[in-house]
Structure formats: C-alpha cells, structure tokens
Design a protein around this motif. Sequence first.
Motif, PDB file in Angstrom:
ATOM      1  N   ALA A   1       0.820  -1.222   0.000  1.00 47.49           N
ATOM      2  CA  ALA A   1       0.000   0.000   0.000  1.00 47.49           C
ATOM      3  C   ALA A   1       0.846   1.260   0.000  1.00 47.49           C
ATOM      4  N   PHE A   2       2.073   1.167   0.530  1.00 49.72           N
ATOM      5  CA  PHE A   2       2.935   2.354   0.617  1.00 49.72           C
ATOM      6  C   PHE A   2       3.264   2.933  -0.749  1.00 49.72           C
ATOM      7  N   GLU A   3       3.201   2.125  -1.809  1.00 49.66           N
ATOM      8  CA  GLU A   3       3.561   2.614  -3.141  1.00 49.66           C
ATOM      9  C   GLU A   3       2.594   3.687  -3.639  1.00 49.66           C
ATOM     10  N   SER A   4       1.383   3.718  -3.094  1.00 48.48           N
ATOM     11  CA  SER A   4       0.389   4.713  -3.513  1.00 48.48           C
ATOM     12  C   SER A   4       0.393   5.957  -2.639  1.00 48.48           C
ATOM     13  N   HIS A   5       1.270   5.990  -1.634  1.00 46.81           N
ATOM     14  CA  HIS A   5       1.237   7.105  -0.676  1.00 46.81           C
ATOM     15  C   HIS A   5       2.646   7.613  -0.367  1.00 46.81           C
ATOM     16  N   TYR A   6       3.486   7.661  -1.395  1.00 45.47           N
ATOM     17  CA  TYR A   6       4.854   8.133  -1.178  1.00 45.47           C
ATOM     18  C   TYR A   6       4.887   9.589  -0.714  1.00 45.47           C
TER      19      TYR A   6
ATOM     20  N   PHE B   1      13.193   3.069  12.325  1.00 47.27           N
ATOM     21  CA  PHE B   1      13.364   4.211  11.427  1.00 47.27           C
ATOM     22  C   PHE B   1      13.899   3.775  10.068  1.00 47.27           C
ATOM     23  N   LEU B   2      14.983   3.018  10.056  1.00 50.75           N
ATOM     24  CA  LEU B   2      15.527   2.580   8.768  1.00 50.75           C
ATOM     25  C   LEU B   2      14.589   1.623   8.038  1.00 50.75           C
ATOM     26  N   PRO B   3      13.910   0.681   8.725  1.00 50.88           N
ATOM     27  CA  PRO B   3      12.882  -0.098   8.009  1.00 50.88           C
ATOM     28  C   PRO B   3      11.789   0.785   7.410  1.00 50.88           C
ATOM     29  N   PHE B   4      11.466   1.871   8.096  1.00 49.31           N
ATOM     30  CA  PHE B   4      10.506   2.817   7.535  1.00 49.31           C
ATOM     31  C   PHE B   4      11.068   3.459   6.268  1.00 49.31           C
ATOM     32  N   ILE B   5      12.343   3.822   6.289  1.00 43.99           N
ATOM     33  CA  ILE B   5      12.977   4.399   5.097  1.00 43.99           C
ATOM     34  C   ILE B   5      13.005   3.377   3.963  1.00 43.99           C
ATOM     35  N   ASP B   6      13.164   2.099   4.283  1.00 40.85           N
ATOM     36  CA  ASP B   6      13.199   1.060   3.255  1.00 40.85           C
ATOM     37  C   ASP B   6      11.870   0.909   2.527  1.00 40.85           C
ATOM     38  N   MET B   7      10.810   1.480   3.068  1.00 39.41           N
ATOM     39  CA  MET B   7       9.523   1.435   2.371  1.00 39.41           C
ATOM     40  C   MET B   7       9.549   2.264   1.090  1.00 39.41           C
ATOM     41  N   PHE B   8      10.487   3.187   1.001  1.00 37.21           N
ATOM     42  CA  PHE B   8      10.609   4.003  -0.222  1.00 37.21           C
ATOM     43  C   PHE B   8      11.399   3.198  -1.259  1.00 37.21           C
ATOM     44  N   GLN B   9      10.697   2.359  -1.992  1.00 38.57           N
ATOM     45  CA  GLN B   9      11.383   1.463  -2.917  1.00 38.57           C
ATOM     46  C   GLN B   9      11.480   2.024  -4.327  1.00 38.57           C
ATOM     47  N   LYS B  10      10.799   3.112  -4.588  1.00 38.71           N
ATOM     48  CA  LYS B  10      10.983   3.810  -5.854  1.00 38.71           C
ATOM     49  C   LYS B  10      12.228   4.676  -5.741  1.00 38.71           C
ATOM     50  N   GLU B  11      13.170   4.472  -6.653  1.00 37.95           N
ATOM     51  CA  GLU B  11      14.492   5.088  -6.481  1.00 37.95           C
ATOM     52  C   GLU B  11      14.427   6.600  -6.356  1.00 37.95           C
ATOM     53  N   SER B  12      13.644   7.264  -7.220  1.00 33.03           N
ATOM     54  CA  SER B  12      13.608   8.729  -7.182  1.00 33.03           C
ATOM     55  C   SER B  12      13.069   9.237  -5.845  1.00 33.03           C
ATOM     56  N   VAL B  13      12.076   8.527  -5.295  1.00 33.09           N
ATOM     57  CA  VAL B  13      11.500   8.942  -4.014  1.00 33.09           C
ATOM     58  C   VAL B  13      12.487   8.679  -2.882  1.00 33.09           C
TER      59      VAL B  13
ATOM     60  N   ALA C   1      22.992   5.314  -0.966  1.00 23.72           N
ATOM     61  CA  ALA C   1      21.782   5.258  -1.788  1.00 23.72           C
ATOM     62  C   ALA C   1      21.728   6.451  -2.741  1.00 23.72           C
ATOM     63  N   MET C   2      22.110   7.629  -2.273  1.00 26.53           N
ATOM     64  CA  MET C   2      22.141   8.799  -3.153  1.00 26.53           C
ATOM     65  C   MET C   2      23.211   8.648  -4.220  1.00 26.53           C
ATOM     66  N   SER C   3      24.381   8.196  -3.809  1.00 26.36           N
ATOM     67  CA  SER C   3      25.487   8.044  -4.758  1.00 26.36           C
ATOM     68  C   SER C   3      25.176   7.007  -5.830  1.00 26.36           C
ATOM     69  N   ASP C   4      24.564   5.898  -5.437  1.00 26.02           N
ATOM     70  CA  ASP C   4      24.260   4.832  -6.394  1.00 26.02           C
ATOM     71  C   ASP C   4      23.185   5.236  -7.396  1.00 26.02           C
ATOM     72  N   SER C   5      22.425   6.270  -7.085  1.00 24.45           N
ATOM     73  CA  SER C   5      21.378   6.700  -8.013  1.00 24.45           C
ATOM     74  C   SER C   5      21.934   7.467  -9.208  1.00 24.45           C
ATOM     75  N   LEU C   6      23.195   7.859  -9.138  1.00 24.30           N
ATOM     76  CA  LEU C   6      23.799   8.643 -10.214  1.00 24.30           C
ATOM     77  C   LEU C   6      24.354   7.727 -11.292  1.00 24.30           C
ATOM     78  N   ASN C   7      24.196   8.164 -12.528  1.00 22.75           N
ATOM     79  CA  ASN C   7      24.766   7.430 -13.656  1.00 22.75           C
ATOM     80  C   ASN C   7      25.229   8.423 -14.708  1.00 22.75           C
ATOM     81  N   SER C   8      25.577   7.916 -15.866  1.00 22.23           N
ATOM     82  CA  SER C   8      26.120   8.789 -16.910  1.00 22.23           C
ATOM     83  C   SER C   8      25.089   9.780 -17.436  1.00 22.23           C
TER      84      SER C   8
END
Length: 770
Positions: free
Chosen positions: A351-356, A382-394, A428-435
Amino acid sequence: MVTAWDADQRVKALKIAIQCSKLLADISVIQFYPSKFVLITDILDKFGKCVFDRIKEKSCYVPSGTTKSIPLPDDFTSDQVPDIGKETCRNWFFKIASIRELLPRYYVEAALLKCYRFLTDSEYTQALVRLTTLCRGIGDPLVSSYARAYLCRVGIDVAPESRKHLIPTFTDYLKTLSQLGSDPVQNIQAVQGLDDSKYLHLFAPAVEWILQCVANQAPNQTLEDVLVQVKERGSKNAIVLHAIMTSFKPEFIALRAIQFAEMIRDCEETGMPRYKLYVALGNCVIQMDPLPQDRLPLLKTVWKSVMKLIVPSEYIACSQVWLEYVAKHFNKREVNALLDDLIKHMTPDRAFESHYAQLVSIVSRILTHMKDFSVIFAMDKFLPFIDMFQKESVKVEVCKIISNAFVLHKDDIHDPVVINAMMYLSKAMSDSLNSLSLDDDRRQIGQLICGFLRKVNYGQDFEQQLNFFMEARAVFCNLDTVLVHLVHCVNLLSMSTHSIVKGEHTRKTSGFVRACAAYCFITIPSVSNILLQLQLYLVSGRVAIANGAMSQGDAFFKAAITLLKDVPQTMEIERKSQSTEPFIASYLNNFLSTLLVVPDNPDLEALYLLRGLLNAVQEYQWVANSEYKINVYMNAICLLSAACQDRYVYRVEKVDSNDCLYAGDKKLVAELAKLVNHLIGQILEHLKSLSGLDELRKRQSAVAFGLFSRLLAHADTTDPSLRHLLVNLWNLSARNTGQDTKVLARLYASLQRSNEENMRNLATQLTAVQ
C-alpha cells in the motif's frame, strides 16, 4: 443585469436580481447547489454594489462653513447624507419589501444591507437579527443553510463588529438538522439518487461559512457557547465538528483537545469520515500545544481509533499529522511505536507505493522536531521505515531530506550507529547517479555527502579517522566532489598531526603522514577532472614536503608534471567550452613558487623537477604566439634568480631547501644561469615574431616591458651585455604605442632617484635613447 443597470433600467436590473434569487429555491439538481449558490450570490453582490454606488453618487452634501456641494467621502456618516440620498435609499428598501416571495426578498435585502449606512449608523445589528429571524421561514434545510451562510458573510463584510445574530444563526442551523430524517427530505434524496452521506456533504460549505464568521475575532468564550449549543441540541454531526475545529483558533481547540477527541469518537460519520476529524484535531494540537497533562491521554484516545482504520489512505492521513505531534511532544519510544504501527498498516499489498508523498511528509515532520540523530537512528523502526521508499527517485529525495537535516545539525559525531546509517543513506544517493544524471544532481548530492563527511570527527584518534576516509573512498568513488573533499580532509589530517607534534615527527607519526600521502596519491587519479587532479597533486605535494615526506612530495610533483602534457587546449568549464591556458598559466606560476623550497633528490641531477616542469611547459599545446607561455617563462626567470641566493626569501620549517644543500655551489649557479639564458632566448624569439602589424607591436611592447622590469629587479645590471639588453628592451617598449607612457615615466623617475649608482647610470643611458 449590469447591462440593464448601465442603461438606466433600474427596475429591470432589480427584476433580474429577483429572478436569480428565485433560482436558489430550485433544488431539482441538488448536487450542483453549492456551485449555483456561489454564482448567484456573486450577481447579488454586484447588484448591491451598483445600488450603493448610485445612492452615494446622488448624495452630494454641503460641508459646514461652505456653500459648495461635494461628493460623500468614503468614511461618511448618516448625518452627512442629504435628504435626497436618504429618500432614494428608502425607496429601494420599499421596493424590496414589496417582493411577495420570501427567498428573493431575503436575498435582495441582504445584498443591499450596506445601504442602511445612508439611513442610520446603528441599523446593522437590528437588520441582521431581523433577517436571521426571517430565514426561519425557509422550509428546505439545504436552502435555509446557504441563506444563513450568505447573511453571515454579508454581515462580516458590512458590520464586522455586529455579532448578536451569529450564535442564533448557528443555533437555527442545528435545529434544521432535525429535519434531515423527515419524509420531504427523504423523498428529495430518493428522487436525486443521493444517500445520507452525499446529501449531508452538501451542507459542509454552508456550515463552514457560518462558523468562520462566528469565529472571526471571537474570544474563547464564543467557542464555549458554540459547544454548549451543540451539546444541548444533541448534535453528533461530523460536518459541524469539523467546521468548528477548522474555524476557531488552534489555541482554543488545543485547550479542549480531550473533549474534542471524545466528541470525534462518539460522532456520526454520515457526511464526513471520522479520520478527517482526527486530522483536523491533529493540525490544531501541532500548531498550539495542548495542556501538558492532556498530551498523553489525548494520544491514547486518538490512536486507539486510528489503529483500527483499515483503508490505507485514511490511516496514512492520520499518521502524517499525529506522528508529528508525537515527535514534537514525546521521545523516541513513542515515535518508534507509531512507526512500527505505520509499517504494519502500509506493508500489506504494498500500500505504501500509492502514498509516497505522505510518507515523505512524515519524514520531514519528524526531522523538524527531532534534532538528535543519535536518537533518531537508535529507533529500530526508522531505517525499516525508510526502506519502504522502494521507488528510487523517491528514496533519493528522502535521503536528501535526511542528509540536509543532518548537515544543519551543529555537533560533530563519532557514534558508529549514526555513521553507518548516514553512510547507508549517502550510498543510496550516490548509487542513483549514472552517466545520464544532471550536473546539478551530482553537485547537490556531492555537497550533501561532503557535509556528512565533514561532521564525522573521531577527535585525536587520527588512525580511525583515516580508516573512515578509506571506507568513504570505496563507497563514493564515482563522485569527483567527494573524492576531492576526501583528499583535502586527509591532507588536513596530516597537517593536524604536524601541528600536534610541532614538526618533530616520531616514527609513528612519520609513518602516519606517509600513509596519508599514500591515500592521496592513490585517490587523486580517480578524479575525472584533470584540472582538479593537477590542483590536488600540488596541494598534496606541499603537505608531504611540510611533513618531511620528501619522496612522497617528489612523487606528487612528478605526477603533476607528467599530467600537464595531457591537459587539452580547451575544456568545458562552467558549462562553457573554454581555453585551459589561463588556468595552466596560473597553476604553473603557483608550481614555480613551490619548487623554490623543494630540495633536490641527491640521487638525481640538480633542478630535475624544475627542468621537467619547463619541458612540460614547452610540450603543452599553447595557442600560437601565446602571451601566457611567455609570462610563465618570465616568472621562471624570477624563480631562478631567487634560487641563486645564499638564503631563500621563504622556506618550509624544518626542511632544508637547496640553499642549505648547495650552499652557493658555483656549479648550481652556472646551471641556473644557463637556464635563464635559455628562457631569455625563448622570450626574444617571441618578441621577433610579434613585429609587423600595429596590434602585434602593442603586444610586443607589453612583453618587452615585462621582461625589462623583471630583469631590472632580479638581474645584475652592472653586466655590460645585460645593460645593453635592458636598453634595447626599453627602446622597444617605448617606441611602440602599446605601453603606457605614464608607467615608463614613473619607472624612469624611480631609476633617477635610486641610491645605487649603476641604476642612475642606467637611467642616463635610457634617457639618451628615449
């Protein structure tokens, strides 16, 4: 209506206003009644304004002591209105009184309520009370509710100090709620196909308008009166309760937070779901703190109901508000418990995917009130709560929010829990970067990560600090900003060690600074920007020399000299393709000043670093006839002159430079003179190439004067061949129009005033050829 009024057809305009008012009695399409109410009342407001402006226009008066009539001022009183104006006003009210139907008579008189100002200064309260009583004759509860709302709105506009009609208006509205179960209302709902919830929802705008007017500049006692009326009428209407909480000041609601929580618990959800009431109450107690003794009972009362919510959208709306309340007034145990409950509710069916958006808001609200990251990351949910954000941009957005809050945190940290958590978020922020990532994203993420690294401080445990930097290098190897920051941090670590031991390194500290130098030497090639690499090599070499690590310093300088050959002629700098010559020229001048204090390696030839640097200057792809290259050569002459001195003008503490190693050795002086002659030859060749066009001769003049001034300051002017060269350079700079004659005149005057005889003799020669 406006067209008829502008055409002086006043009766027609009045008829239009009456016909519009009659439309408000029509509930054949009841779903659109609120929209129809807004449109028609706009027409009535316009009609009322036209009538008021017309009467005011006709009401010119003669001030006392004058004979000339003037228009009424904006702040006029009824005493200033002439008889013709009052008569016109009374005529309008007589026309309205003759309207037979109640609803149009009520609305049109309410629209013209402001016109009572022409008759008396104290009529508003009586008129408002009378119209409030008149409204009781309207049978349909929906129509009467909106009629009361219009009267309250007009009353606030024309007489905000009049409040006698407001509570009775609200009381009358509560009375109409008893009609909702009547047969006529049920028949209307059946014909329109509305259930009780949708029908009651149509009342929400009206009751909100009424209560906003009641609450306008109202004291605390007014809320008490409203609640008494609600209790006496036995009303458990959710719409009324919601309107009360959104209309009155939050401090009034917060004083009665427990009472409101109990009323919400017992209210009927018809017309408005209960969770919206909890959200409204939560917003009030966030803005204004409830009484200390009420805070925990309030939370328990509310959360018992929130926990039972099954629909994710309803649950997350309440959690968004009440988690902020808990973060503001309680400690980590309560926040952690609510986060645990949030995870349990939002994880099923993903359900979290609809309420980012709401989840991101929760993170921001928690960080607004919880500043201690040791406490935040100590919460196991707290960190398990952060892990709910599975969409990379969010997830990256959330990591940015947390990192930004962490950077603003004042204190340095060494808590391994906090460091590991922030390392996880930064990765997580660093890994989101690409060419394909934008430069702005790279810069923003790089700055946030550098802010985190800057906060990590192990105090005097420098080895642990270096180990942390090594771990950070492995994680953030794709970010130039971070790698550059790490190199500077490690160099600072070396200089901090140097400061502590006061330059007297022990075997242990000497090994540590060499380890720091090795770290920098390994890290710098990973930086993709070649200009940054050059700067880091130079800075790191200086740090190594300052700490007595001569071989490491030589390695840095050799790497920089080797890298100079690979610098392209143009690069993209600040998103523009620019020449690298200005940077290289500035960098080489900086490098030359460093080489003066760097001692030669006894196993290699004298001045091997300087020779290598001059060779690199020669091999760099300069623009044809480049002035930058010649300026570097001229500055190199100054360096070579300083290197001939028995004692250098500056030195590195506890480092023996070439002045100590060679002690004025004649072979060294001869080598230096040979290099100077070679550089002068290169400069003179350049001067020959600039002859011809006027523009070239201007540049030739500037170069000649530059060489003249440097030789004058650093060379032996008693030497006949050098004196001859100086005279020729003076002639060249004075003959062409490129050199400022004022500068030449000041220099010549300075030579004449010199205390040295050879300088005065040189001035005589220059005068002869000037």
